[in-house]
Design a protein around this motif. Structure first.
Motif, short mmCIF file in Angstrom:
data_model
loop_
_atom_site.label_atom_id
_atom_site.label_comp_id
_atom_site.label_asym_id
_atom_site.label_seq_id
_atom_site.Cartn_x
_atom_site.Cartn_y
_atom_site.Cartn_z
N ARG A 80 1.95 -54.58 -47.67
CA ARG A 80 0.60 -54.01 -47.85
C ARG A 80 -0.29 -54.34 -46.65
NH1 ARG A 80 -1.80 -52.34 -52.59
NH2 ARG A 80 -3.71 -53.35 -51.97
N ASN A 81 -1.25 -53.48 -46.41
CA ASN A 81 -2.18 -53.73 -45.31
C ASN A 81 -3.40 -54.53 -45.78
OD1 ASN A 81 -3.43 -51.78 -46.79
ND2 ASN A 81 -3.68 -50.33 -45.12
N LYS A 82 -3.41 -54.90 -47.05
CA LYS A 82 -4.46 -55.75 -47.59
C LYS A 82 -3.87 -56.57 -48.73
CE LYS A 82 -6.16 -51.92 -50.37
NZ LYS A 82 -7.27 -51.05 -50.66
N PRO A 83 -4.49 -57.68 -49.10
CA PRO A 83 -3.94 -58.54 -50.15
C PRO A 83 -3.86 -57.82 -51.50
CG PRO A 83 -5.69 -59.67 -48.94
CD PRO A 83 -5.70 -58.23 -48.51
#
Length: 98
Positions: A80-83
């Protein structure tokens, strides 16, 4: 899905709102394979429907397959590009791939 018809013969095998399966045969050497062009849903319910459909694809051992597209799923949190992310979806997707 597009292809050069002077090189490949393409036959649509299956199509739904998540994928298109085309069997390609080379006009050069008569080899063949299946291309699965995927655009999976992005809703949680749609993702589960996609995974259930994906697991049921009947692939014979002597057929070659190529899967590509947007699965709208990830295999592990680091993808993922974010948590965040749904661990259960990741587990189901990895299970379907296996």
């Amino acid at each position: 899905t597009t292809w050069k018809s002077s090189v490949l013969l393409g036959s649509l095998i299956f199509s739904n709102n998540m994928a298109q399966i085309i069997k390609f045969t080379s006009r050069l050497d008569n080899s063949s394979w299946h291309l699965v062009n995927i655009y999976a849903p992005c809703t949680p319910e749609g993702k589960r429907d996609f995974i259930n459909w994906f697991k049921e694809i009947n692939m014979q051992d002597d057929d070659d397959w190529i899967f590509l597209g947007d699965f709208n799923l990830i295999r592990k949190p680091e993808d993922r590009n974010k948590p965040g992310g749904d661990i259960q979806e990741m587990f189901l997707f990895n299970n379907a791939i296996n």
